[in-house]
Design an enzyme around this catalytic site. Structure first.
Site, PDB file in Angstrom:
ATOM      1  N   GLU A  57       0.806  -1.231   0.000  1.00 32.73           N
ATOM      2  CA  GLU A  57       0.000   0.000   0.000  1.00 32.73           C
ATOM      3  C   GLU A  57       0.837   1.277   0.000  1.00 32.73           C
ATOM      4  O   GLU A  57       0.617   2.176   0.815  1.00 32.73           O
ATOM      5  CB  GLU A  57      -0.971  -0.020   1.190  1.00 32.73           C
ATOM      6  CG  GLU A  57      -1.896  -1.227   1.142  1.00 32.73           C
ATOM      7  CD  GLU A  57      -2.829  -1.332   2.347  1.00 32.73           C
ATOM      8  OE1 GLU A  57      -2.880  -0.395   3.149  1.00 32.73           O
ATOM      9  OE2 GLU A  57      -3.510  -2.366   2.460  1.00 32.73           O
ATOM     10  N   GLU A  76      -5.815 -10.960  -1.547  1.00 33.56           N
ATOM     11  CA  GLU A  76      -6.630 -10.868  -0.322  1.00 33.56           C
ATOM     12  C   GLU A  76      -8.098 -10.891  -0.698  1.00 33.56           C
ATOM     13  O   GLU A  76      -8.904 -10.082  -0.214  1.00 33.56           O
ATOM     14  CB  GLU A  76      -6.269  -9.579   0.446  1.00 33.56           C
ATOM     15  CG  GLU A  76      -4.790  -9.476   0.783  1.00 33.56           C
ATOM     16  CD  GLU A  76      -4.415  -8.214   1.572  1.00 33.56           C
ATOM     17  OE1 GLU A  76      -5.322  -7.534   2.102  1.00 33.56           O
ATOM     18  OE2 GLU A  76      -3.216  -7.917   1.661  1.00 33.56           O
TER      19      GLU A  76
HETATM   20  O1  G3I Z   1      -4.570  -8.530  18.727  1.00 34.04           O
HETATM   21  C1  G3I Z   1      -5.562  -7.654  19.258  1.00 34.04           C
HETATM   22  C2  G3I Z   1      -6.212  -8.262  20.459  1.00 34.04           C
HETATM   23  O2  G3I Z   1      -5.251  -8.421  21.468  1.00 34.04           O
HETATM   24  C3  G3I Z   1      -7.366  -7.369  20.926  1.00 34.04           C
HETATM   25  O3  G3I Z   1      -8.058  -8.004  21.958  1.00 34.04           O
HETATM   26  C4  G3I Z   1      -8.332  -7.111  19.762  1.00 34.04           C
HETATM   27  C5  G3I Z   1      -9.434  -6.140  20.154  1.00 34.04           C
HETATM   28  O4  G3I Z   1     -10.037  -5.607  18.993  1.00 34.04           O
HETATM   29  O5  G3I Z   1      -7.624  -6.547  18.700  1.00 34.04           O
HETATM   30  C6  G3I Z   1      -6.608  -7.396  18.197  1.00 34.04           C
HETATM   31  O6  G3I Z   1      -5.972  -6.806  17.121  1.00 34.04           O
HETATM   32  C7  G3I Z   1      -6.716  -6.717  15.911  1.00 34.04           C
HETATM   33  C8  G3I Z   1      -6.025  -7.571  14.866  1.00 34.04           C
HETATM   34  O7  G3I Z   1      -6.670  -7.387  13.628  1.00 34.04           O
HETATM   35  C9  G3I Z   1      -6.056  -9.063  15.210  1.00 34.04           C
HETATM   36  O8  G3I Z   1      -7.363  -9.533  15.222  1.00 34.04           O
HETATM   37  C10 G3I Z   1      -6.760  -5.261  15.511  1.00 34.04           C
HETATM   38  O9  G3I Z   1      -7.542  -4.526  16.413  1.00 34.04           O
HETATM   39  C11 G3I Z   1      -7.319  -5.133  14.127  1.00 34.04           C
HETATM   40  O10 G3I Z   1      -7.150  -3.792  13.677  1.00 34.04           O
HETATM   41  C12 G3I Z   1      -6.574  -6.043  13.182  1.00 34.04           C
HETATM   42  O11 G3I Z   1      -7.156  -5.937  11.908  1.00 34.04           O
HETATM   43  C13 G3I Z   1      -6.404  -6.464  10.842  1.00 34.04           C
HETATM   44  C14 G3I Z   1      -6.088  -5.347   9.847  1.00 34.04           C
HETATM   45  O12 G3I Z   1      -5.410  -5.896   8.737  1.00 34.04           O
HETATM   46  C15 G3I Z   1      -5.223  -4.261  10.462  1.00 34.04           C
HETATM   47  O13 G3I Z   1      -5.055  -3.237   9.586  1.00 34.04           O
HETATM   48  C16 G3I Z   1      -7.236  -7.544  10.175  1.00 34.04           C
HETATM   49  O14 G3I Z   1      -7.376  -8.654  11.064  1.00 34.04           O
HETATM   50  C17 G3I Z   1      -6.550  -8.009   8.886  1.00 34.04           C
HETATM   51  O15 G3I Z   1      -7.428  -8.846   8.161  1.00 34.04           O
HETATM   52  C18 G3I Z   1      -6.215  -6.794   8.022  1.00 34.04           C
HETATM   53  O16 G3I Z   1      -5.538  -7.231   6.864  1.00 34.04           O
HETATM   54  C19 G3I Z   1      -5.191  -6.192   5.936  1.00 34.04           C
HETATM   55  C20 G3I Z   1      -3.932  -6.633   5.214  1.00 34.04           C
HETATM   56  O17 G3I Z   1      -2.905  -6.905   6.142  1.00 34.04           O
HETATM   57  C21 G3I Z   1      -3.472  -5.589   4.209  1.00 34.04           C
HETATM   58  N1  G3I Z   1      -4.522  -5.271   3.288  1.00 34.04           N
HETATM   59  C22 G3I Z   1      -5.781  -4.855   3.915  1.00 34.04           C
HETATM   60  C23 G3I Z   1      -6.276  -5.944   4.881  1.00 34.04           C
HETATM   61  C24 G3I Z   1      -7.614  -5.572   5.453  1.00 34.04           C
HETATM   62  O18 G3I Z   1      -7.501  -4.433   6.269  1.00 34.04           O
END
Ligand code: G3I
Length: 366
Positions: free
Chosen positions: A149, A255
Protein backbone atom coordinates in the site's frame (compact mmCIF):
# COMPACT_ATOMS: atom_id res chain seq x y z
CA UNK A 1 -29.06 -25.41 -16.91
CA UNK A 2 -28.22 -28.26 -14.56
CA UNK A 3 -24.68 -26.94 -14.34
CA UNK A 4 -25.97 -23.50 -13.31
CA UNK A 5 -28.35 -24.96 -10.74
CA UNK A 6 -25.56 -27.12 -9.33
CA UNK A 7 -23.16 -24.20 -9.25
CA UNK A 8 -25.53 -22.00 -7.28
CA UNK A 9 -26.47 -24.79 -4.96
CA UNK A 10 -30.11 -25.22 -5.93
CA UNK A 11 -29.58 -28.90 -6.70
CA UNK A 12 -27.73 -31.08 -4.22
CA UNK A 13 -24.75 -32.51 -6.03
CA UNK A 14 -22.02 -35.05 -5.38
CA UNK A 15 -19.27 -33.82 -3.03
CA UNK A 16 -17.21 -31.10 -4.66
CA UNK A 17 -13.58 -31.72 -5.57
CA UNK A 18 -11.08 -29.67 -3.53
CA UNK A 19 -10.25 -26.25 -4.94
CA UNK A 20 -6.58 -27.14 -5.33
CA UNK A 21 -7.49 -30.11 -7.51
CA UNK A 22 -9.32 -27.95 -10.06
CA UNK A 23 -7.11 -24.85 -10.07
CA UNK A 24 -5.14 -24.52 -13.33
CA UNK A 25 -1.56 -25.82 -13.24
CA UNK A 26 0.80 -23.00 -12.33
CA UNK A 27 -1.83 -21.09 -10.34
CA UNK A 28 -1.63 -21.35 -6.55
CA UNK A 29 -4.84 -21.26 -4.56
CA UNK A 30 -4.32 -19.79 -1.11
CA UNK A 31 -5.98 -18.61 2.06
CA UNK A 32 -5.08 -16.28 4.91
CA UNK A 33 -4.94 -18.01 8.28
CA UNK A 34 -5.23 -16.37 11.67
CA UNK A 35 -3.31 -17.30 14.79
CA UNK A 36 -6.05 -19.51 16.23
CA UNK A 37 -5.68 -21.58 13.09
CA UNK A 38 -1.90 -21.71 12.78
CA UNK A 39 -1.65 -22.43 16.53
CA UNK A 40 -3.93 -25.43 15.99
CA UNK A 41 -6.84 -24.20 18.15
CA UNK A 42 -9.33 -23.90 15.26
CA UNK A 43 -9.18 -27.45 13.94
CA UNK A 44 -12.38 -27.16 11.91
CA UNK A 45 -10.95 -24.32 9.82
CA UNK A 46 -7.60 -26.11 9.55
CA UNK A 47 -9.31 -29.13 8.03
CA UNK A 48 -10.66 -26.86 5.29
CA UNK A 49 -7.24 -25.25 4.77
CA UNK A 50 -5.37 -28.52 4.33
CA UNK A 51 -8.05 -30.15 2.18
CA UNK A 52 -8.68 -27.24 -0.17
CA UNK A 53 -5.64 -24.96 -0.51
CA UNK A 54 -1.96 -25.22 -1.49
CA UNK A 55 -0.77 -21.85 -0.18
CA UNK A 56 -1.19 -19.91 3.06
CA UNK A 57 -0.72 -16.28 4.05
CA UNK A 58 -0.56 -14.94 7.63
CA UNK A 59 -3.44 -12.56 8.29
CA UNK A 60 -1.58 -10.61 11.01
CA UNK A 61 1.19 -12.52 12.73
CA UNK A 62 4.14 -11.46 10.57
CA UNK A 63 3.28 -7.77 10.67
CA UNK A 64 5.92 -5.56 12.27
CA UNK A 65 3.99 -4.75 15.47
CA UNK A 66 3.41 -8.45 16.14
CA UNK A 67 6.79 -9.90 15.29
CA UNK A 68 9.04 -6.98 16.33
CA UNK A 69 7.16 -4.99 18.97
CA UNK A 70 10.22 -3.36 20.57
CA UNK A 71 13.62 -2.40 19.16
CA UNK A 72 15.46 -5.29 20.78
CA UNK A 73 12.60 -7.78 21.03
CA UNK A 74 11.28 -10.12 18.38
CA UNK A 75 8.40 -12.48 19.11
CA UNK A 76 8.69 -15.29 16.62
CA UNK A 77 6.54 -17.90 18.40
CA UNK A 78 3.31 -17.49 16.39
CA UNK A 79 5.21 -17.02 13.12
CA UNK A 80 7.32 -20.13 13.74
CA UNK A 81 4.16 -22.18 14.25
CA UNK A 82 2.57 -20.68 11.11
CA UNK A 83 5.59 -21.55 8.96
CA UNK A 84 5.88 -25.03 10.44
CA UNK A 85 2.19 -25.72 9.86
CA UNK A 86 2.55 -24.69 6.22
CA UNK A 87 5.64 -26.80 5.67
CA UNK A 88 4.13 -29.88 7.31
CA UNK A 89 1.07 -29.50 5.10
CA UNK A 90 3.18 -29.06 1.95
CA UNK A 91 1.92 -25.54 1.34
CA UNK A 92 3.57 -22.63 -0.46
CA UNK A 93 4.09 -20.31 2.52
CA UNK A 94 3.71 -16.55 2.00
CA UNK A 95 5.16 -13.80 4.20
CA UNK A 96 3.00 -10.70 4.78
CA UNK A 97 4.30 -8.01 5.22
CA UNK A 98 7.72 -6.33 5.62
CA UNK A 99 7.03 -2.65 5.06
CA UNK A 100 3.66 -1.02 5.62
CA UNK A 101 2.56 2.26 7.21
CA UNK A 102 -0.01 0.45 9.38
CA UNK A 103 0.55 -2.08 12.17
CA UNK A 104 4.05 -0.71 12.58
CA UNK A 105 4.87 0.22 16.18
CA UNK A 106 5.51 3.91 16.97
CA UNK A 107 9.14 3.31 18.00
CA UNK A 108 10.03 2.58 14.36
CA UNK A 109 9.16 6.15 13.36
CA UNK A 110 10.57 7.85 16.47
CA UNK A 111 13.83 9.80 16.15
CA UNK A 112 16.77 8.88 18.36
CA UNK A 113 16.71 12.24 20.11
CA UNK A 114 12.94 12.56 20.13
CA UNK A 115 10.96 14.09 17.25
CA UNK A 116 10.61 12.42 13.91
CA UNK A 117 12.93 9.79 12.57
CA UNK A 118 15.39 10.66 9.80
CA UNK A 119 16.65 8.61 6.86
CA UNK A 120 19.93 7.63 8.50
CA UNK A 121 18.09 6.20 11.49
CA UNK A 122 15.15 4.58 9.70
CA UNK A 123 17.03 2.76 6.92
CA UNK A 124 19.22 0.73 9.30
CA UNK A 125 16.07 -0.15 11.30
CA UNK A 126 14.38 -1.35 8.11
CA UNK A 127 17.43 -3.36 7.03
CA UNK A 128 17.84 -5.01 10.42
CA UNK A 129 14.12 -5.90 10.51
CA UNK A 130 14.06 -7.34 7.01
CA UNK A 131 17.30 -9.30 7.39
CA UNK A 132 16.18 -10.73 10.72
CA UNK A 133 12.65 -11.68 9.70
CA UNK A 134 13.33 -12.98 6.20
CA UNK A 135 16.60 -14.49 7.38
CA UNK A 136 14.87 -16.60 10.01
CA UNK A 137 12.62 -18.20 7.39
CA UNK A 138 15.14 -18.31 4.54
CA UNK A 139 14.24 -21.18 2.24
CA UNK A 140 10.99 -21.82 4.13
CA UNK A 141 8.83 -18.80 3.29
CA UNK A 142 8.55 -18.92 -0.48
CA UNK A 143 7.43 -15.37 -1.23
CA UNK A 144 7.16 -12.03 0.57
CA UNK A 145 4.92 -9.00 0.30
CA UNK A 146 7.87 -6.63 0.60
CA UNK A 147 5.96 -3.35 0.41
CA UNK A 148 2.24 -2.93 1.01
CA UNK A 149 0.00 0.00 0.00
CA UNK A 150 2.62 2.56 -1.02
CA UNK A 151 0.22 4.38 -3.35
CA UNK A 152 -2.50 7.00 -3.09
CA UNK A 153 -5.56 6.64 -5.28
CA UNK A 154 -4.14 9.04 -7.90
CA UNK A 155 -1.09 6.82 -8.39
CA UNK A 156 1.38 9.05 -6.55
CA UNK A 157 3.34 7.78 -3.57
CA UNK A 158 1.33 7.86 -0.36
CA UNK A 159 2.56 10.37 2.22
CA UNK A 160 3.70 7.86 4.82
CA UNK A 161 6.47 8.16 7.42
CA UNK A 162 8.56 5.92 5.13
CA UNK A 163 8.34 8.43 2.29
CA UNK A 164 8.79 11.43 4.55
CA UNK A 165 11.83 10.11 6.38
CA UNK A 166 13.64 8.12 3.71
CA UNK A 167 12.50 9.64 0.42
CA UNK A 168 11.19 7.98 -2.73
CA UNK A 169 13.86 5.30 -2.82
CA UNK A 170 12.53 3.59 0.30
CA UNK A 171 10.94 0.98 -1.96
CA UNK A 172 14.27 0.35 -3.67
CA UNK A 173 15.93 -0.12 -0.31
CA UNK A 174 13.24 -2.53 0.92
CA UNK A 175 13.58 -4.71 -2.16
CA UNK A 176 17.40 -4.59 -1.94
CA UNK A 177 17.32 -5.71 1.69
CA UNK A 178 14.82 -8.46 0.94
CA UNK A 179 16.92 -9.91 -1.86
CA UNK A 180 20.00 -9.72 0.34
CA UNK A 181 18.16 -11.61 3.09
CA UNK A 182 16.95 -14.48 0.88
CA UNK A 183 17.98 -14.42 -2.79
CA UNK A 184 15.78 -17.45 -3.41
CA UNK A 185 12.48 -15.96 -2.18
CA UNK A 186 9.87 -14.49 -4.50
CA UNK A 187 9.32 -10.77 -3.82
CA UNK A 188 6.06 -8.89 -4.39
CA UNK A 189 4.54 -5.41 -4.41
CA UNK A 190 1.00 -5.49 -2.92
CA UNK A 191 -1.79 -2.87 -2.99
CA UNK A 192 -5.54 -2.43 -3.32
CA UNK A 193 -7.73 -0.77 -5.97
CA UNK A 194 -5.28 -1.56 -8.75
CA UNK A 195 -8.35 -2.05 -10.94
CA UNK A 196 -8.52 1.78 -10.95
CA UNK A 197 -6.43 3.07 -13.89
CA UNK A 198 -4.52 5.87 -12.12
CA UNK A 199 -3.50 3.72 -9.17
CA UNK A 200 -2.67 0.81 -11.47
CA UNK A 201 -0.35 3.12 -13.47
CA UNK A 202 1.42 3.96 -10.21
CA UNK A 203 1.94 0.30 -9.36
CA UNK A 204 3.24 -0.46 -12.84
CA UNK A 205 5.65 2.46 -12.51
CA UNK A 206 6.92 1.18 -9.14
CA UNK A 207 7.53 -2.34 -10.41
CA UNK A 208 9.25 -1.12 -13.57
CA UNK A 209 11.51 1.24 -11.65
CA UNK A 210 12.56 -1.56 -9.32
CA UNK A 211 13.24 -3.92 -12.21
CA UNK A 212 15.14 -1.22 -14.13
CA UNK A 213 17.57 -1.17 -11.20
CA UNK A 214 18.07 -4.90 -11.56
CA UNK A 215 16.04 -5.74 -8.46
CA UNK A 216 14.03 -8.92 -8.10
CA UNK A 217 10.24 -8.50 -8.38
CA UNK A 218 8.24 -11.66 -9.03
CA UNK A 219 4.69 -10.48 -8.68
CA UNK A 220 2.26 -7.66 -8.28
CA UNK A 221 -0.63 -8.24 -5.89
CA UNK A 222 -4.08 -6.71 -6.28
CA UNK A 223 -5.60 -7.30 -2.87
CA UNK A 224 -9.09 -7.81 -4.36
CA UNK A 225 -11.17 -6.60 -1.42
CA UNK A 226 -14.11 -6.12 -3.73
CA UNK A 227 -17.85 -5.52 -3.53
CA UNK A 228 -20.74 -7.55 -4.84
CA UNK A 229 -21.00 -5.32 -7.93
CA UNK A 230 -17.91 -3.12 -7.82
CA UNK A 231 -15.51 -3.19 -9.55
CA UNK A 232 -17.34 -4.18 -12.74
CA UNK A 233 -15.92 -7.49 -13.95
CA UNK A 234 -14.77 -5.89 -17.23
CA UNK A 235 -12.51 -3.59 -15.22
CA UNK A 236 -10.97 -6.53 -13.40
CA UNK A 237 -10.38 -8.17 -16.78
CA UNK A 238 -8.59 -5.05 -18.04
CA UNK A 239 -6.61 -4.71 -14.82
CA UNK A 240 -5.19 -8.24 -14.94
CA UNK A 241 -4.22 -7.81 -18.59
CA UNK A 242 -2.57 -4.42 -18.09
CA UNK A 243 -0.76 -5.29 -14.85
CA UNK A 244 0.79 -8.23 -16.65
CA UNK A 245 1.54 -6.50 -19.96
CA UNK A 246 2.80 -3.34 -18.23
CA UNK A 247 5.33 -5.06 -16.00
CA UNK A 248 6.08 -8.55 -17.32
CA UNK A 249 5.65 -9.97 -13.79
CA UNK A 250 2.95 -12.31 -12.57
CA UNK A 251 -0.35 -10.97 -11.22
CA UNK A 252 -1.83 -12.22 -7.96
CA UNK A 253 -5.19 -11.66 -6.27
CA UNK A 254 -3.79 -11.66 -2.76
CA UNK A 255 -6.63 -10.87 -0.32
CA UNK A 256 -9.81 -11.82 -2.13
CA UNK A 257 -13.17 -11.34 -0.40
CA UNK A 258 -16.52 -9.90 -1.46
CA UNK A 259 -18.31 -7.39 0.79
CA UNK A 260 -22.05 -8.08 0.43
CA UNK A 261 -23.15 -5.14 2.61
CA UNK A 262 -23.91 -1.59 1.46
CA UNK A 263 -21.18 1.00 1.83
CA UNK A 264 -21.83 4.63 2.56
CA UNK A 265 -19.20 7.36 2.02
CA UNK A 266 -20.08 8.70 5.46
CA UNK A 267 -18.79 5.50 7.09
CA UNK A 268 -15.29 6.94 6.96
CA UNK A 269 -14.76 9.52 9.65
CA UNK A 270 -18.28 9.37 11.11
CA UNK A 271 -18.61 10.08 14.82
CA UNK A 272 -19.94 7.38 17.15
CA UNK A 273 -23.62 8.33 17.01
CA UNK A 274 -23.55 8.66 13.23
CA UNK A 275 -21.78 5.32 12.99
CA UNK A 276 -24.53 3.73 15.06
CA UNK A 277 -27.16 5.07 12.67
CA UNK A 278 -25.26 3.91 9.59
CA UNK A 279 -24.72 0.50 11.19
CA UNK A 280 -28.43 0.10 11.88
CA UNK A 281 -29.28 1.06 8.30
CA UNK A 282 -26.66 -1.11 6.57
CA UNK A 283 -26.43 -4.23 8.75
CA UNK A 284 -29.10 -5.72 6.52
CA UNK A 285 -28.49 -9.47 6.97
CA UNK A 286 -28.02 -9.88 10.74
CA UNK A 287 -29.50 -13.40 10.77
CA UNK A 288 -28.04 -14.99 7.66
CA UNK A 289 -27.54 -14.32 3.97
CA UNK A 290 -30.82 -14.82 2.05
CA UNK A 291 -30.87 -17.33 -0.82
CA UNK A 292 -31.09 -14.72 -3.55
CA UNK A 293 -27.99 -13.03 -2.14
CA UNK A 294 -26.18 -16.37 -1.88
CA UNK A 295 -26.84 -16.80 -5.58
CA UNK A 296 -25.64 -13.28 -6.30
CA UNK A 297 -22.42 -13.94 -4.40
CA UNK A 298 -21.98 -17.23 -6.26
CA UNK A 299 -22.35 -15.48 -9.62
CA UNK A 300 -19.84 -12.82 -8.58
CA UNK A 301 -17.29 -15.47 -7.65
CA UNK A 302 -18.01 -17.40 -10.86
CA UNK A 303 -17.27 -14.25 -12.87
CA UNK A 304 -14.00 -13.66 -10.99
CA UNK A 305 -12.80 -17.23 -11.41
CA UNK A 306 -13.83 -17.13 -15.06
CA UNK A 307 -11.18 -14.42 -15.38
CA UNK A 308 -8.65 -16.48 -13.44
CA UNK A 309 -9.17 -19.23 -16.03
CA UNK A 310 -8.99 -16.77 -18.93
CA UNK A 311 -5.76 -15.22 -17.61
CA UNK A 312 -4.21 -18.38 -16.18
CA UNK A 313 -0.95 -17.69 -18.02
CA UNK A 314 -0.67 -14.35 -16.15
CA UNK A 315 -2.14 -15.15 -12.73
CA UNK A 316 0.24 -16.87 -10.30
CA UNK A 317 -1.89 -17.03 -7.15
CA UNK A 318 -5.35 -16.32 -5.80
CA UNK A 319 -5.56 -16.05 -2.00
CA UNK A 320 -8.80 -15.67 -0.02
CA UNK A 321 -8.61 -13.32 2.97
CA UNK A 322 -9.90 -15.81 5.49
CA UNK A 323 -11.19 -19.39 5.66
CA UNK A 324 -14.79 -19.00 6.86
CA UNK A 325 -17.10 -16.03 7.18
CA UNK A 326 -16.61 -16.17 10.95
CA UNK A 327 -13.00 -15.04 10.54
CA UNK A 328 -13.51 -12.07 8.24
CA UNK A 329 -12.22 -8.56 9.03
CA UNK A 330 -15.27 -7.24 7.15
CA UNK A 331 -17.50 -7.52 10.21
CA UNK A 332 -15.60 -4.50 11.48
CA UNK A 333 -14.85 -2.55 8.33
CA UNK A 334 -15.67 0.13 7.25
CA UNK A 335 -17.64 0.32 10.49
CA UNK A 336 -17.59 -2.17 13.35
CA UNK A 337 -20.39 -4.46 14.37
CA UNK A 338 -22.03 -5.72 11.17
CA UNK A 339 -22.55 -9.31 10.05
CA UNK A 340 -20.86 -9.98 6.71
CA UNK A 341 -20.64 -12.99 4.37
CA UNK A 342 -17.63 -12.49 2.09
CA UNK A 343 -16.02 -15.95 1.77
CA UNK A 344 -16.76 -19.47 0.48
CA UNK A 345 -17.53 -21.15 3.82
CA UNK A 346 -20.21 -19.77 6.13
CA UNK A 347 -20.02 -18.77 9.79
CA UNK A 348 -20.41 -22.41 10.82
CA UNK A 349 -17.78 -23.61 8.35
CA UNK A 350 -20.28 -25.10 5.89
CA UNK A 351 -19.64 -24.67 2.15
CA UNK A 352 -21.70 -21.92 0.53
CA UNK A 353 -23.14 -21.97 -2.99
CA UNK A 354 -20.23 -19.70 -3.94
CA UNK A 355 -17.82 -22.60 -3.40
CA UNK A 356 -19.69 -24.70 -5.96
CA UNK A 357 -19.62 -21.77 -8.36
CA UNK A 358 -15.85 -21.39 -8.02
CA UNK A 359 -15.27 -25.12 -8.54
CA UNK A 360 -17.53 -25.07 -11.58
CA UNK A 361 -15.69 -22.07 -13.05
CA UNK A 362 -12.33 -23.79 -12.53
CA UNK A 363 -13.26 -27.32 -13.51
CA UNK A 364 -11.90 -28.54 -16.79
CA UNK A 365 -8.82 -26.35 -16.65
CA UNK A 366 -6.49 -29.10 -15.52
O1 G3I B 1 -4.57 -8.53 18.73
C1 G3I B 1 -5.56 -7.65 19.26
C2 G3I B 1 -6.21 -8.26 20.46
O2 G3I B 1 -5.25 -8.42 21.47
C3 G3I B 1 -7.37 -7.37 20.93
O3 G3I B 1 -8.06 -8.00 21.96
C4 G3I B 1 -8.33 -7.11 19.76
C5 G3I B 1 -9.43 -6.14 20.15
O4 G3I B 1 -10.04 -5.61 18.99
O5 G3I B 1 -7.62 -6.55 18.70
C6 G3I B 1 -6.61 -7.40 18.20
O6 G3I B 1 -5.97 -6.81 17.12
C7 G3I B 1 -6.72 -6.72 15.91
C8 G3I B 1 -6.02 -7.57 14.87
O7 G3I B 1 -6.67 -7.39 13.63
C9 G3I B 1 -6.06 -9.06 15.21
O8 G3I B 1 -7.36 -9.53 15.22
C10 G3I B 1 -6.76 -5.26 15.51
O9 G3I B 1 -7.54 -4.53 16.41
C11 G3I B 1 -7.32 -5.13 14.13
O10 G3I B 1 -7.15 -3.79 13.68
C12 G3I B 1 -6.57 -6.04 13.18
O11 G3I B 1 -7.16 -5.94 11.91
C13 G3I B 1 -6.40 -6.46 10.84
C14 G3I B 1 -6.09 -5.35 9.85
O12 G3I B 1 -5.41 -5.90 8.74
C15 G3I B 1 -5.22 -4.26 10.46
O13 G3I B 1 -5.06 -3.24 9.59
C16 G3I B 1 -7.24 -7.54 10.18
O14 G3I B 1 -7.38 -8.65 11.06
C17 G3I B 1 -6.55 -8.01 8.89
O15 G3I B 1 -7.43 -8.85 8.16
C18 G3I B 1 -6.22 -6.79 8.02
O16 G3I B 1 -5.54 -7.23 6.86
C19 G3I B 1 -5.19 -6.19 5.94
C20 G3I B 1 -3.93 -6.63 5.21
O17 G3I B 1 -2.91 -6.91 6.14
C21 G3I B 1 -3.47 -5.59 4.21
N1 G3I B 1 -4.52 -5.27 3.29
C22 G3I B 1 -5.78 -4.86 3.92
C23 G3I B 1 -6.28 -5.94 4.88
C24 G3I B 1 -7.61 -5.57 5.45
O18 G3I B 1 -7.50 -4.43 6.27
Amino acid sequence: MLVVLLAIGVVTAAPLPPLKSVTPPGVRIGVAVNQAQSDGRDQAALAIVTAQFNSISPENLLKWEVVHPEPDRYDFGPADRYVEFGRQAGMFVVGHVLLWHEQTPPWVFAGKAGGRVDRDTLLPRLREHILTVIGRYRGRIGGWDVVNEALDEDGSLRKTPWLEAVGEDYLVKAFEFAREADPGAELYYNDYNLWKPAKRAGAIRIVNELRARGLRVDGIGEQAHWGIADPPIAEVDTAIGELSAGTGVKVMLTELDIDVLPRDPDMWGADLSKKAKIRAATNIYPNGLPDDQQRRLARRYADIFGLVVKHRDKVRRVTFWGVTDAQSWLHDFPIPGRVNYPLLWDHQGRPKPALGAVVEALRGTR
